[in-house]
Structure formats: C-alpha cells, structure tokens
Design an enzyme around this catalytic site. Structure first.
Site, PDB file in Angstrom:
ATOM      1  N   ALA A  76      83.153   8.771 -33.243  1.00 18.70           N
ATOM      2  CA  ALA A  76      83.702   8.348 -34.541  1.00 18.70           C
ATOM      3  C   ALA A  76      84.928   7.472 -34.344  1.00 18.70           C
ATOM      4  O   ALA A  76      85.677   7.626 -33.376  1.00 18.70           O
ATOM      5  CB  ALA A  76      84.084   9.573 -35.374  1.00 18.70           C
ATOM      6  N   VAL A  77      85.095   6.554 -35.293  1.00 20.42           N
ATOM      7  CA  VAL A  77      86.262   5.662 -35.340  1.00 20.42           C
ATOM      8  C   VAL A  77      86.824   5.744 -36.760  1.00 20.42           C
ATOM      9  O   VAL A  77      86.060   5.810 -37.743  1.00 20.42           O
ATOM     10  CB  VAL A  77      85.848   4.216 -34.977  1.00 20.42           C
ATOM     11  CG1 VAL A  77      86.964   3.219 -35.277  1.00 20.42           C
ATOM     12  CG2 VAL A  77      85.450   4.138 -33.495  1.00 20.42           C
ATOM     13  N   GLU A 109      71.564  11.799 -30.842  1.00 22.63           N
ATOM     14  CA  GLU A 109      70.764  11.959 -32.061  1.00 22.63           C
ATOM     15  C   GLU A 109      71.513  11.276 -33.191  1.00 22.63           C
ATOM     16  O   GLU A 109      72.732  11.437 -33.297  1.00 22.63           O
ATOM     17  CB  GLU A 109      70.628  13.438 -32.477  1.00 22.63           C
ATOM     18  CG  GLU A 109      70.181  14.390 -31.426  1.00 22.63           C
ATOM     19  CD  GLU A 109      68.709  14.303 -31.141  1.00 22.63           C
ATOM     20  OE1 GLU A 109      67.983  13.646 -31.925  1.00 22.63           O
ATOM     21  OE2 GLU A 109      68.303  14.872 -30.127  1.00 22.63           O
ATOM     22  N   ASN A 114      71.653   6.013 -40.580  1.00 31.43           N
ATOM     23  CA  ASN A 114      73.035   5.705 -40.185  1.00 31.43           C
ATOM     24  C   ASN A 114      73.136   4.248 -39.724  1.00 31.43           C
ATOM     25  O   ASN A 114      72.418   3.827 -38.819  1.00 31.43           O
ATOM     26  CB  ASN A 114      73.477   6.645 -39.054  1.00 31.43           C
ATOM     27  CG  ASN A 114      74.986   6.617 -38.845  1.00 31.43           C
ATOM     28  OD1 ASN A 114      75.628   5.597 -39.038  1.00 31.43           O
ATOM     29  ND2 ASN A 114      75.541   7.755 -38.459  1.00 31.43           N
ATOM     30  N   TYR A 120      74.280   1.044 -31.619  1.00 29.87           N
ATOM     31  CA  TYR A 120      73.574   1.649 -30.484  1.00 29.87           C
ATOM     32  C   TYR A 120      72.579   0.664 -29.862  1.00 29.87           C
ATOM     33  O   TYR A 120      72.502   0.541 -28.642  1.00 29.87           O
ATOM     34  CB  TYR A 120      72.843   2.926 -30.914  1.00 29.87           C
ATOM     35  CG  TYR A 120      73.778   3.985 -31.447  1.00 29.87           C
ATOM     36  CD1 TYR A 120      75.023   4.196 -30.873  1.00 29.87           C
ATOM     37  CD2 TYR A 120      73.428   4.780 -32.535  1.00 29.87           C
ATOM     38  CE1 TYR A 120      75.890   5.156 -31.358  1.00 29.87           C
ATOM     39  CE2 TYR A 120      74.292   5.751 -33.030  1.00 29.87           C
ATOM     40  CZ  TYR A 120      75.518   5.931 -32.439  1.00 29.87           C
ATOM     41  OH  TYR A 120      76.369   6.879 -32.921  1.00 29.87           O
TER      42      TYR A 120
HETATM   43  C1  COA Z   1      79.586   4.314 -35.672  1.00 24.19           C
HETATM   44  C2  COA Z   1      81.067   3.975 -35.508  1.00 24.19           C
HETATM   45  C3  COA Z   1      81.665   4.894 -34.447  1.00 24.19           C
HETATM   46  C4  COA Z   1      81.172   2.513 -35.030  1.00 24.19           C
HETATM   47  O1  COA Z   1      82.535   2.221 -34.749  1.00 24.19           O
HETATM   48  P1  COA Z   1      83.114   0.710 -34.758  1.00 24.19           P
HETATM   49  O2  COA Z   1      84.446   0.770 -34.093  1.00 24.19           O
HETATM   50  O3  COA Z   1      83.056   0.154 -36.109  1.00 24.19           O
HETATM   51  O4  COA Z   1      82.065  -0.045 -33.831  1.00 24.19           O
HETATM   52  P2  COA Z   1      82.195  -1.543 -33.303  1.00 24.19           P
HETATM   53  O5  COA Z   1      83.312  -2.276 -33.938  1.00 24.19           O
HETATM   54  O6  COA Z   1      82.206  -1.485 -31.814  1.00 24.19           O
HETATM   55  O7  COA Z   1      80.812  -2.169 -33.785  1.00 24.19           O
HETATM   56  C5  COA Z   1      80.084  -2.993 -32.969  1.00 24.19           C
HETATM   57  C6  COA Z   1      78.872  -3.514 -33.719  1.00 24.19           C
HETATM   58  O8  COA Z   1      78.054  -2.467 -34.210  1.00 24.19           O
HETATM   59  C7  COA Z   1      77.556  -2.843 -35.502  1.00 24.19           C
HETATM   60  N1  COA Z   1      78.072  -1.907 -36.509  1.00 24.19           N
HETATM   61  C8  COA Z   1      78.968  -0.917 -36.298  1.00 24.19           C
HETATM   62  N2  COA Z   1      79.153  -0.222 -37.424  1.00 24.19           N
HETATM   63  C9  COA Z   1      78.348  -0.787 -38.359  1.00 24.19           C
HETATM   64  C10 COA Z   1      78.112  -0.513 -39.704  1.00 24.19           C
HETATM   65  N3  COA Z   1      78.709   0.490 -40.367  1.00 24.19           N
HETATM   66  N4  COA Z   1      77.229  -1.284 -40.378  1.00 24.19           N
HETATM   67  C11 COA Z   1      76.610  -2.307 -39.742  1.00 24.19           C
HETATM   68  N5  COA Z   1      76.817  -2.619 -38.445  1.00 24.19           N
HETATM   69  C12 COA Z   1      77.674  -1.852 -37.767  1.00 24.19           C
HETATM   70  C13 COA Z   1      77.958  -4.239 -35.750  1.00 24.19           C
HETATM   71  O9  COA Z   1      76.957  -5.079 -35.227  1.00 24.19           O
HETATM   72  C14 COA Z   1      79.215  -4.331 -34.926  1.00 24.19           C
HETATM   73  O10 COA Z   1      79.491  -5.614 -34.500  1.00 24.19           O
HETATM   74  P3  COA Z   1      80.227  -6.656 -35.489  1.00 24.19           P
HETATM   75  O11 COA Z   1      81.394  -5.960 -36.108  1.00 24.19           O
HETATM   76  O12 COA Z   1      80.604  -7.759 -34.560  1.00 24.19           O
HETATM   77  O13 COA Z   1      79.178  -7.046 -36.488  1.00 24.19           O
HETATM   78  C15 COA Z   1      81.822   4.098 -36.841  1.00 24.19           C
HETATM   79  O14 COA Z   1      81.150   3.320 -37.814  1.00 24.19           O
HETATM   80  C16 COA Z   1      81.937   5.528 -37.368  1.00 24.19           C
HETATM   81  O15 COA Z   1      82.873   6.269 -37.003  1.00 24.19           O
HETATM   82  N6  COA Z   1      81.018   5.946 -38.261  1.00 24.19           N
HETATM   83  C17 COA Z   1      81.098   7.256 -38.909  1.00 24.19           C
HETATM   84  C18 COA Z   1      80.776   8.367 -37.954  1.00 24.19           C
HETATM   85  C19 COA Z   1      79.348   8.240 -37.451  1.00 24.19           C
HETATM   86  O16 COA Z   1      78.399   8.075 -38.215  1.00 24.19           O
HETATM   87  N7  COA Z   1      79.181   8.381 -36.120  1.00 24.19           N
HETATM   88  C20 COA Z   1      77.910   8.251 -35.468  1.00 24.19           C
HETATM   89  C21 COA Z   1      77.148   9.522 -35.546  1.00 24.19           C
HETATM   90  S1  COA Z   1      75.573   9.346 -34.727  1.00 24.19           S
END
Ligand code: COA
Length: 152
Positions: A76-77, A109, A114, A120
């Site tokens: 998570a971020v 998983e 999502n 991923y």
């Molecule tokens: C999933 C998560 C950790 C991604 O973190 P992040 O720091 O935004 O990831 P990044 O900046 O490295 O993203 C890289 C790429 O992934 C894709 N991406 C990431 N989050 C996305 C979103 N919500 N919607 C669409 N594309 C997404 C994009 O292609 C992005 O590249 P771009 O910004 O140049 O378009 C964050 O959205 C999060 O904490 N989500 C809620 C918790 C969660 O669902 N965790 C995963 C459980 S399986």
C-alpha cells in the site's frame, strides 16, 4: 518490528485501503504475522528507500517467504503519494530481497477489480489463477481473487 514501525504501517493501512473491500488487516493481525521469522515488512519513504524515521513512511509491504518463493500479503501507498512510482519501487525492493533469500518466484492475490492490476502487469506479474469468492466485501457480497506470479 518496533512500535513506531507498527504505527507507520497502521497509519498507511487505514488511509490506503477502502473499507468496502475488506482487504485491510488490523494491528493485532499485523503484529502477530510479524512475529513469524519468515514474514517481513518493508517501509518506504518519499525517496523510494527506507525512511530515516518510520513516521515519514509513505508506503509499506508485507511478504511471507517459503523455500524458493515468496508471497506479497499486503502492499500500500498513501493516497496522496500515489502515481509517483513508489508502488513500483516497493515491488522492485521486494523482488531484490526475495532474490537474496533464494526465491525464484513471487505470488500475490488481488481482488479482481483492483486497478493495481495495471501496476502488477507493468512490473512483469502474470495472472496464473482465480480463487472464487476469496474476498468478503463489507456488504456481504463475495469477490474472486486473481493470483499473479512474477518469475525472478
Ligand atoms: C496499488 C498501489 C500500492 C500502487 O501504488 P503507486 O505508488 O500509485 O504505484 P506507482 O506510482 O508505482 O504506479 C505505477 C503504475 O501502475 C499503474 N497504476 C497504479 N495505480 C493505479 C491506479 N489506481 N489506477 C490505474 N493505474 C494505476 C499506472 O500505470 C502507474 O503508472 P503511471 O502513474 O505512470 O500511469 C496503490 O494504488 C495503493 O496503495 N492502493 C490501495 C491498496 C491496494 O489496493 N493494494 C493492493 C492490494 S492487492
């Protein structure tokens, strides 16, 4: 795991996971998981490396290691720090650590709707399976999980 690190994980957990999906863990679950020697937490700060002070963490991940493979249990971020590459950086760090422990594959998983799927796939994970009704949503509905694997 220090109390400060646990506080940082729970602060990010509470902000990052939408309660409707039922994916977040509570403090007791995290503390208990991290008592196991094969379960590891990674904290990430704004620079994409471990923060000097856990209170500055913007992201975290928890992985469980088994011989030859690892599983990302949580990643998570903070919402305000997203789309800056921290999620990708976390995955790269987990992959490096897993390789150093001798793993050749990482699994995770993900609930099927999502948007993290994009991240991923961009990082090289491939969908390899579906677990029916794996998640219990807050409204009582169930949702499938997609299993992803990354060859290291
Ligand atoms: C999933 C998560 C950790 C991604 O973190 P992040 O720091 O935004 O990831 P990044 O900046 O490295 O993203 C890289 C790429 O992934 C894709 N991406 C990431 N989050 C996305 C979103 N919500 N919607 C669409 N594309 C997404 C994009 O292609 C992005 O590249 P771009 O910004 O140049 O378009 C964050 O959205 C999060 O904490 N989500 C809620 C918790 C969660 O669902 N965790 C995963 C459980 S399986």
């Amino acid at each position: 795991m220090t109390d400060d690190e646990l506080d940082a994980i729970m602060r990010i957990m509470d902000a990052a996971f939408d309660p409707q999906w039922g994916e977040a863990w509570n403090r007791r679950q995290i503390a208990s998981a991290l008592t196991m020697s094969n379960t590891h937490a990674t904290l990430m700060g704004a620079s994409g490396t471990a923060p000097a002070d856990p209170g500055e963490s913007l992201g975290f991940a928890i992985v469980r290691a088994a011989p030859g493979e690892e599983e990302i249990l949580l990643i998570a971020v903070m919402p305000q720090a997203r789309r800056r590459g921290l999620g990708a950086r976390l995955i790269a760090t987990l992959a490096d650590n897993a390789r150093q422990r001798g793993a050749t594959r990482i699994f995770l998983e993900m609930r099927e709707n999502n948007p993290a799927r994009t991240l991923y796939v961009a990082e090289g994970f491939m969908p390899i399976g579906r677990r029916k009704n794996y998640y219990s949503l807050r409204d009582g509905a169930r949702m499938d999980a997609i299993t992803f694997a990354l060859d290291l």
